[in-house]
Design a protein around this motif. Structure first.
Motif, short mmCIF file in Angstrom:
data_model
loop_
_atom_site.label_atom_id
_atom_site.label_comp_id
_atom_site.label_asym_id
_atom_site.label_seq_id
_atom_site.Cartn_x
_atom_site.Cartn_y
_atom_site.Cartn_z
N MET A 45 0.84 -1.20 0.00
CA MET A 45 0.00 0.00 0.00
C MET A 45 0.88 1.26 0.00
O MET A 45 1.62 1.51 0.94
CB MET A 45 -0.90 0.01 1.24
CG MET A 45 -2.01 1.02 1.17
SD MET A 45 -3.03 1.07 2.65
CE MET A 45 -3.38 -0.62 2.98
N GLY A 46 0.86 2.01 -1.06
CA GLY A 46 1.61 3.25 -1.17
C GLY A 46 3.05 3.07 -1.60
O GLY A 46 3.76 4.06 -1.77
N PHE A 47 3.50 1.83 -1.79
CA PHE A 47 4.90 1.61 -2.15
C PHE A 47 5.21 2.10 -3.56
O PHE A 47 6.22 2.78 -3.76
CB PHE A 47 5.27 0.12 -2.02
CG PHE A 47 6.67 -0.18 -2.47
CD1 PHE A 47 7.74 0.16 -1.67
CD2 PHE A 47 6.90 -0.76 -3.70
CE1 PHE A 47 9.04 -0.10 -2.08
CE2 PHE A 47 8.20 -1.02 -4.13
CZ PHE A 47 9.27 -0.69 -3.32
N ALA A 104 9.01 8.82 1.12
CA ALA A 104 8.34 8.40 2.35
C ALA A 104 7.08 9.22 2.59
O ALA A 104 6.05 8.68 3.02
CB ALA A 104 9.30 8.53 3.53
N MET A 105 7.15 10.51 2.33
CA MET A 105 5.98 11.38 2.52
C MET A 105 4.84 10.98 1.56
O MET A 105 3.69 10.91 1.96
CB MET A 105 6.35 12.84 2.29
CG MET A 105 7.36 13.34 3.26
SD MET A 105 6.58 13.87 4.74
CE MET A 105 7.14 15.51 4.81
N VAL A 106 5.17 10.73 0.31
CA VAL A 106 4.15 10.34 -0.66
C VAL A 106 3.59 8.97 -0.30
O VAL A 106 2.37 8.74 -0.38
CB VAL A 106 4.73 10.35 -2.10
CG1 VAL A 106 3.80 9.69 -3.08
CG2 VAL A 106 5.03 11.78 -2.53
N SER A 107 4.45 8.06 0.13
CA SER A 107 3.99 6.74 0.53
C SER A 107 3.04 6.82 1.72
O SER A 107 2.01 6.14 1.76
CB SER A 107 5.18 5.86 0.87
OG SER A 107 4.77 4.57 1.23
N MET A 108 3.36 7.68 2.68
CA MET A 108 2.46 7.86 3.84
C MET A 108 1.14 8.48 3.42
O MET A 108 0.09 8.14 3.95
CB MET A 108 3.14 8.73 4.91
CG MET A 108 4.21 7.99 5.67
SD MET A 108 4.86 8.84 7.13
CE MET A 108 5.14 10.48 6.58
N TYR A 147 -0.36 8.07 0.58
CA TYR A 147 -1.16 7.10 -0.16
C TYR A 147 -1.52 5.87 0.68
O TYR A 147 -2.19 4.98 0.18
CB TYR A 147 -0.42 6.65 -1.43
CG TYR A 147 -0.64 7.60 -2.58
CD1 TYR A 147 -1.72 7.43 -3.43
CD2 TYR A 147 0.21 8.67 -2.80
CE1 TYR A 147 -1.93 8.28 -4.48
CE2 TYR A 147 0.01 9.54 -3.86
CZ TYR A 147 -1.06 9.34 -4.69
OH TYR A 147 -1.26 10.21 -5.73
N THR A 148 -1.07 5.81 1.91
CA THR A 148 -1.40 4.67 2.77
C THR A 148 -2.72 4.96 3.49
O THR A 148 -2.88 6.01 4.10
CB THR A 148 -0.28 4.44 3.81
OG1 THR A 148 0.92 4.18 3.10
CG2 THR A 148 -0.60 3.28 4.71
N ASP A 149 -3.64 4.03 3.41
CA ASP A 149 -4.94 4.15 4.07
C ASP A 149 -4.80 3.62 5.50
O ASP A 149 -4.71 2.41 5.72
CB ASP A 149 -5.99 3.37 3.30
CG ASP A 149 -7.39 3.60 3.82
OD1 ASP A 149 -7.56 4.45 4.73
OD2 ASP A 149 -8.31 2.93 3.33
N THR A 194 -5.52 -0.16 7.17
CA THR A 194 -4.41 -0.86 7.84
C THR A 194 -4.82 -1.30 9.24
O THR A 194 -4.54 -2.43 9.65
CB THR A 194 -3.19 0.08 7.91
OG1 THR A 194 -2.86 0.52 6.60
CG2 THR A 194 -2.00 -0.62 8.53
N LYS A 195 -5.49 -0.41 9.98
CA LYS A 195 -5.94 -0.77 11.33
C LYS A 195 -6.93 -1.95 11.29
O LYS A 195 -6.83 -2.88 12.09
CB LYS A 195 -6.61 0.44 11.99
CG LYS A 195 -5.64 1.51 12.43
CD LYS A 195 -6.41 2.67 13.05
CE LYS A 195 -5.50 3.82 13.39
NZ LYS A 195 -6.24 4.97 13.92
N ARG A 196 -7.85 -1.89 10.34
CA ARG A 196 -8.83 -3.00 10.22
C ARG A 196 -8.15 -4.32 9.89
O ARG A 196 -8.49 -5.36 10.45
CB ARG A 196 -9.86 -2.66 9.14
CG ARG A 196 -11.04 -1.87 9.67
CD ARG A 196 -12.09 -1.66 8.62
NE ARG A 196 -11.67 -0.47 7.87
CZ ARG A 196 -11.59 -0.41 6.54
NH1 ARG A 196 -11.92 -1.42 5.80
NH2 ARG A 196 -11.18 0.68 5.96
#
Length: 159
Positions: free
Chosen positions: A26-28, A139-143, A145-147, A151-153
């Motif tokens: 996710m977001g990589f 790293a900022m762009v990856s963060m 784009y990370t949901d 992730t918590k679910r």
């Protein structure tokens, strides 16, 4: 199975591996793309910008060379002449003014980057700086784009 540093082994089930893979992916792609693009921009951008500005200066100087020379104010003979004169951009004599020299170099098509001789240490420092900024951008762009909720679910649903 994955081994830990202390010699113990972890075994994951198929569902757990799928969740871990989806969390990792996710977001990589977006982050990696941002890292590569920002690195190329930081390394090649100044060179292209310098070339663009040199071309623009050359075009501007050729456009002004066709213009008539500026009018000079009438000098009265009673006024003493100063030994200091401003250099005119259409004059061909080089001046000791560094800004005038820089503009003459730009008109001649000589870039400052080709004249600058930097040491290996300085180039290494700039390379490390560009790498650091690029990785931080990735790293900022990856963060971004990370949901986080997804992730918590998925972590809660781990068996």
């Amino acid at each position: 199975e994955q081994s830990l540093g202390n010699g113990s082994k972890l075994s994951f089930g198929k569902a757990e591996l799928e969740i871990i893979k989806s969390l990792k992916d996710m977001g990589f792609k977006e982050g990696f793309a941002a890292t590569v693009v920002s690195f190329l921009f930081l390394r090649r951008g100044p060179v292209y910008l310098a070339r663009f500005l040199a071309r623009r200066m050359a075009n501007a100087s050729s456009a002004t060379s066709n213009a008539p020379p500026p009018m000079k104010p009438p000098m009265s003979s009673s006024m003493p002449q100063s030994p200091y004169r401003l250099s005119h951009p259409l004059n061909n004599n080089p001046s000791s003014n560094p800004f005038e020299k820089a503009s003459l170099d730009a008109k001649a098509g000589v870039s400052r980057e080709s004249q600058r001789k930097s040491s290996l240490l300085v180039r290494g420092i700039w390379f490390a700086f560009d790498c650091t900024l690029s990785v931080m951008m990735g790293a900022m762009v990856s963060m971004a784009y990370t949901d986080v909720e997804k992730t918590k679910r998925q972590i809660v649903e781990l068996p």
